[in-house]
Design a protein around this motif. Sequence first.
Motif, PDB file in Angstrom:
ATOM      1  N   UNK A 242       0.853  -1.185   0.000  1.00 49.53           N
ATOM      2  CA  UNK A 242       0.000   0.000   0.000  1.00 49.53           C
ATOM      3  C   UNK A 242       0.889   1.236   0.000  1.00 49.53           C
ATOM      4  N   UNK A 243       0.891   1.965  -1.103  1.00 51.99           N
ATOM      5  CA  UNK A 243       1.718   3.171  -1.208  1.00 51.99           C
ATOM      6  C   UNK A 243       0.857   4.429  -1.130  1.00 51.99           C
ATOM      7  N   UNK A 244      -0.342   4.278  -0.568  1.00 48.17           N
ATOM      8  CA  UNK A 244      -1.261   5.421  -0.475  1.00 48.17           C
ATOM      9  C   UNK A 244      -0.843   6.420   0.585  1.00 48.17           C
ATOM     10  N   UNK A 245       0.030   5.971   1.504  1.00 46.20           N
ATOM     11  CA  UNK A 245       0.387   6.844   2.609  1.00 46.20           C
ATOM     12  C   UNK A 245      -0.672   6.866   3.684  1.00 46.20           C
ATOM     13  N   UNK A 246      -1.617   5.936   3.638  1.00 47.68           N
ATOM     14  CA  UNK A 246      -2.720   5.883   4.590  1.00 47.68           C
ATOM     15  C   UNK A 246      -2.937   4.426   4.973  1.00 47.68           C
ATOM     16  N   UNK A 247      -2.642   4.098   6.234  1.00 44.83           N
ATOM     17  CA  UNK A 247      -2.773   2.709   6.679  1.00 44.83           C
ATOM     18  C   UNK A 247      -4.205   2.207   6.589  1.00 44.83           C
ATOM     19  N   UNK A 248      -5.164   3.102   6.462  1.00 49.98           N
ATOM     20  CA  UNK A 248      -6.565   2.717   6.328  1.00 49.98           C
ATOM     21  C   UNK A 248      -6.786   1.837   5.104  1.00 49.98           C
ATOM     22  N   UNK A 249      -5.891   1.944   4.133  1.00 49.28           N
ATOM     23  CA  UNK A 249      -6.050   1.172   2.902  1.00 49.28           C
ATOM     24  C   UNK A 249      -5.193  -0.100   2.895  1.00 49.28           C
ATOM     25  N   UNK A 250      -4.558  -0.418   4.035  1.00 48.45           N
ATOM     26  CA  UNK A 250      -3.755  -1.641   4.095  1.00 48.45           C
ATOM     27  C   UNK A 250      -4.599  -2.867   3.786  1.00 48.45           C
ATOM     28  N   UNK A 251      -5.846  -2.856   4.291  1.00 50.35           N
ATOM     29  CA  UNK A 251      -6.685  -4.042   4.083  1.00 50.35           C
ATOM     30  C   UNK A 251      -7.021  -4.239   2.606  1.00 50.35           C
ATOM     31  N   UNK A 252      -7.011  -3.131   1.817  1.00 48.89           N
ATOM     32  CA  UNK A 252      -7.257  -3.268   0.383  1.00 48.89           C
ATOM     33  C   UNK A 252      -6.100  -4.001  -0.290  1.00 48.89           C
ATOM     34  N   UNK A 253      -4.879  -3.597   0.062  1.00 48.10           N
ATOM     35  CA  UNK A 253      -3.705  -4.259  -0.513  1.00 48.10           C
ATOM     36  C   UNK A 253      -3.659  -5.726  -0.094  1.00 48.10           C
ATOM     37  N   UNK A 254      -3.938  -6.001   1.180  1.00 49.48           N
ATOM     38  CA  UNK A 254      -3.934  -7.381   1.652  1.00 49.48           C
ATOM     39  C   UNK A 254      -5.084  -8.165   1.037  1.00 49.48           C
ATOM     40  N   UNK A 255      -6.226  -7.515   0.898  1.00 50.11           N
ATOM     41  CA  UNK A 255      -7.373  -8.182   0.298  1.00 50.11           C
ATOM     42  C   UNK A 255      -7.133  -8.527  -1.167  1.00 50.11           C
ATOM     43  N   UNK A 256      -6.479  -7.623  -1.911  1.00 48.98           N
ATOM     44  CA  UNK A 256      -6.149  -7.906  -3.309  1.00 48.98           C
ATOM     45  C   UNK A 256      -5.197  -9.089  -3.395  1.00 48.98           C
ATOM     46  N   UNK A 257      -4.221  -9.123  -2.497  1.00 50.24           N
ATOM     47  CA  UNK A 257      -3.292 -10.260  -2.454  1.00 50.24           C
ATOM     48  C   UNK A 257      -4.051 -11.551  -2.184  1.00 50.24           C
ATOM     49  N   UNK A 258      -4.903 -11.534  -1.161  1.00 52.30           N
ATOM     50  CA  UNK A 258      -5.673 -12.729  -0.802  1.00 52.30           C
ATOM     51  C   UNK A 258      -6.517 -13.219  -1.962  1.00 52.30           C
ATOM     52  N   UNK A 259      -7.189 -12.285  -2.631  1.00 46.74           N
ATOM     53  CA  UNK A 259      -8.093 -12.674  -3.708  1.00 46.74           C
ATOM     54  C   UNK A 259      -7.341 -13.283  -4.885  1.00 46.74           C
ATOM     55  N   UNK A 260      -6.196 -12.706  -5.232  1.00 43.78           N
ATOM     56  CA  UNK A 260      -5.413 -13.274  -6.329  1.00 43.78           C
ATOM     57  C   UNK A 260      -4.923 -14.678  -5.978  1.00 43.78           C
ATOM     58  N   UNK A 261      -4.494 -14.870  -4.730  1.00 45.45           N
ATOM     59  CA  UNK A 261      -4.064 -16.203  -4.301  1.00 45.45           C
ATOM     60  C   UNK A 261      -5.236 -17.179  -4.370  1.00 45.45           C
ATOM     61  N   UNK A 262      -6.393 -16.750  -3.847  1.00 46.18           N
ATOM     62  CA  UNK A 262      -7.572 -17.620  -3.824  1.00 46.18           C
ATOM     63  C   UNK A 262      -8.003 -17.998  -5.226  1.00 46.18           C
ATOM     64  N   UNK A 263      -8.072 -17.015  -6.123  1.00 44.57           N
ATOM     65  CA  UNK A 263      -8.537 -17.297  -7.481  1.00 44.57           C
ATOM     66  C   UNK A 263      -7.547 -18.176  -8.241  1.00 44.57           C
ATOM     67  N   UNK A 264      -6.266 -17.867  -8.119  1.00 46.00           N
ATOM     68  CA  UNK A 264      -5.265 -18.677  -8.823  1.00 46.00           C
ATOM     69  C   UNK A 264      -5.213 -20.100  -8.267  1.00 46.00           C
ATOM     70  N   UNK A 265      -5.499 -20.254  -6.975  1.00 47.07           N
ATOM     71  CA  UNK A 265      -5.444 -21.594  -6.386  1.00 47.07           C
ATOM     72  C   UNK A 265      -6.585 -22.479  -6.852  1.00 47.07           C
ATOM     73  N   UNK A 266      -7.561 -21.913  -7.580  1.00 48.48           N
ATOM     74  CA  UNK A 266      -8.644 -22.711  -8.149  1.00 48.48           C
ATOM     75  C   UNK A 266      -8.230 -23.383  -9.461  1.00 48.48           C
ATOM     76  N   UNK A 267      -7.073 -23.006  -9.989  1.00 45.67           N
ATOM     77  CA  UNK A 267      -6.616 -23.519 -11.284  1.00 45.67           C
ATOM     78  C   UNK A 267      -5.739 -24.748 -11.053  1.00 45.67           C
ATOM     79  N   UNK A 268      -6.178 -25.895 -11.523  1.00 46.18           N
ATOM     80  CA  UNK A 268      -5.442 -27.137 -11.280  1.00 46.18           C
ATOM     81  C   UNK A 268      -4.089 -27.157 -11.978  1.00 46.18           C
TER      82      UNK A 268
END
Length: 739
Positions: A242-268
């Motif tokens: 998160x390079x927004x300079x606002x820790x309030x958006x940390x969960x967005x960066x972490x959430x994007x990471x989580x979602x990409x991992x989750x979606x890619x892990x569906x691919x056999x």
Amino acid sequence: MERRLAAVLIADVVAYGRLSQIDEEGTRMRFQADLKDVFEPTIAQHHGRLVKTMGDGLLVEFQSVVDALRCAVDVQQQKAKRNADVPTDQRLDFRIGINLGDIIVEGEDIHGDGVNIADRMQSLAESGGIAISGMAYDQVKSKLPVGFVSLGEQKVKSIAEPVRVYRVVLDPAAAVGKTGRARRNLGRRRIAIAATAVIVLLLAGATAWWQPWTFLRGPTSVERFAYPLPDKPSVAVLPFINVSGDAEHDHLAEGLTDDLITELSKVSGLFVIARHSVFAVQNTGGKIQDVAAELGVHYVLEGTLQRAGSRLRINVKLIDALTGLSLWAERYDRQYTDLFAVQDDVIGKIIAALAVKLSEGERNQLARIPTENLEAYDYYMRAEQAGLTFSDVETYREALSYYQKAIDLDPDFADAHAGIARIAVDVWRNDYNILWSAAVARKIAYDAAGQALKLDPNNARAHTVLALLQLVDGRETEARVSANRAVQAQPSDAEAYGNLALILAHSGSHQQAMTEMEKALRLDPSPSPSFQLLAGIVFYIADDNDRAISLMEAARDALPSAEAAREFLAAAYIDQDEQARSLQEKTKLLELFPESNLTYYSYLYDYWREDDLHRHLASLRKAGIPEWPFGFEGAEADQIAGEELNNLVSDKTWTGKHRNGTQFIQFFDKAGNTAYRSANTNITGTVEIQGNRLCEKFPGYFLDRMVCGYVYRNKTQEEPGMAYVHVTPQALKFFSIGP
């Protein structure tokens, strides 16, 4: 050369090659039957001309695009009826694409962009569905009783300009209502996959030119890797910064990471490192190639996120860790509302760059977006971050509140329902009673998991929860089926493999359980303490104490107040004849949880296989864990039995004090009912006498089990004013008979 404007319809069988491999002649006969009984009469009815069949496809020309769409709708409705009673492995489903455009006529055949675009529309249609171009949509949008879902502009193969695409919804209400979850935009992904070779070569060449220093570092030696590279493309998605300079958006960066991992892990066809391990290496300060070597992956995805008001800027790069080259890089400057489109594009580009082939099921799963409500998604991401540790009651409550807010905003948010199910089953099977009684937690877990699967039948977390519920309920076979479904839904999900390993261990398949847990630990090489504890318990049940102890020691050091870590280590150490270490763990366990006793564990683990439970209890007994709470031992001569015991619980009131100091009052009527009250508990239940045992059942407590104990005359030095002692697996109570 003749040209004319025409409506072109192309139909194609879904997964025809797979069906032919199963039954080549039967599949061809079913195709010919559909052609004769469905397509040909319907085409004629709507004034079309069957130009030709193309293997498992059809090319049809119409003078009117309205007629073309009517024909397509009629065909799909007929096919739906014909398929209703047909087994899945014998069913022919068609995709249909329609375009209005200029065509080239050569004798009876037709060619040109008008035909090519119709073919691209067909590839974007769902199984059993219809997709049309923007040119066709403009002519039919208000002329037929169907709905439309816009897929936006798509860049399609062999066509210079992007094409507007619409999916046809046979039930118009579904286009705007809540009858189904919207789908991701797959157009760009499919085109990207088709153009893999060109993209990869061009990007690799461009990167080498613009970043010559990548060659100076030299390739990473495979020998440096902590693990052998998998036989499929392996990827680690590093935490977005998160390079927004606002820790309030940390969960967005972490959430994007989580979602990409989750979606890619569906691919056999991919091997994807689990979330905890990639977050564990984010602060190591190592180079990308060092991180890849530590995790044992060939490719690394890294990126940054910046949010400013409604704008979202995301930079992403896919790196080949063996060469140091960037295979693909992209910068997205979008509205926040385009977040899912960005995720979709990133996933598509990764799949394309690594030349991974998707199955039809995987394509459909990746097409599905979790929710159309971004505020609900925001709360869901906050819940996921809060639930990473579940270290105390407050983290449970915080995560639950966020999940519930997400559901309030979007009742059809399957992942949020699965999140609640995950918490509820944790509370229930561990007998926490910190948020709900066991009965309430069990019902919530079943209901929430069921609702998640109703909304998304492939939700891996919901299948995992269902497996645990079925296991503890004694439905072993069903538990194995649910656990396997979770793995099938998310083939790179370490949690799903770990849960399957636990189910297999409790089912007596010890060797297979260890194999599945090894897969889980390879996907999550730096697991969380709770996952280390789970893995340790699986290896302990499978009688591999060497691996069990190392994992449980790490979990204990990170979670020093975790009861299970102390309990299982005390047993494992004594099995290894490490008496001093076992004594240390037993002493700490009884210090933290003085009520700990063998009788309690025998009830709590009554779903274990008999031989495994007997071995565990024997080890705990050898380690010095007492039979009853607080080490109570009653003399047989002081035990109350027979008519005397019956008189103590027939129309009587007990008043007294727990060994831990809690005062209580308990009433028994003549019909076998009881009511218990203390400063913080007010419950009712039933009671019965079984020989010399007093057995009680309080609905919603202790997994709804009937729990038995004994009553003794109080000959101890404790609470000398109390006449009796009542010992159960859960408590030691001193009492006298009240007025």
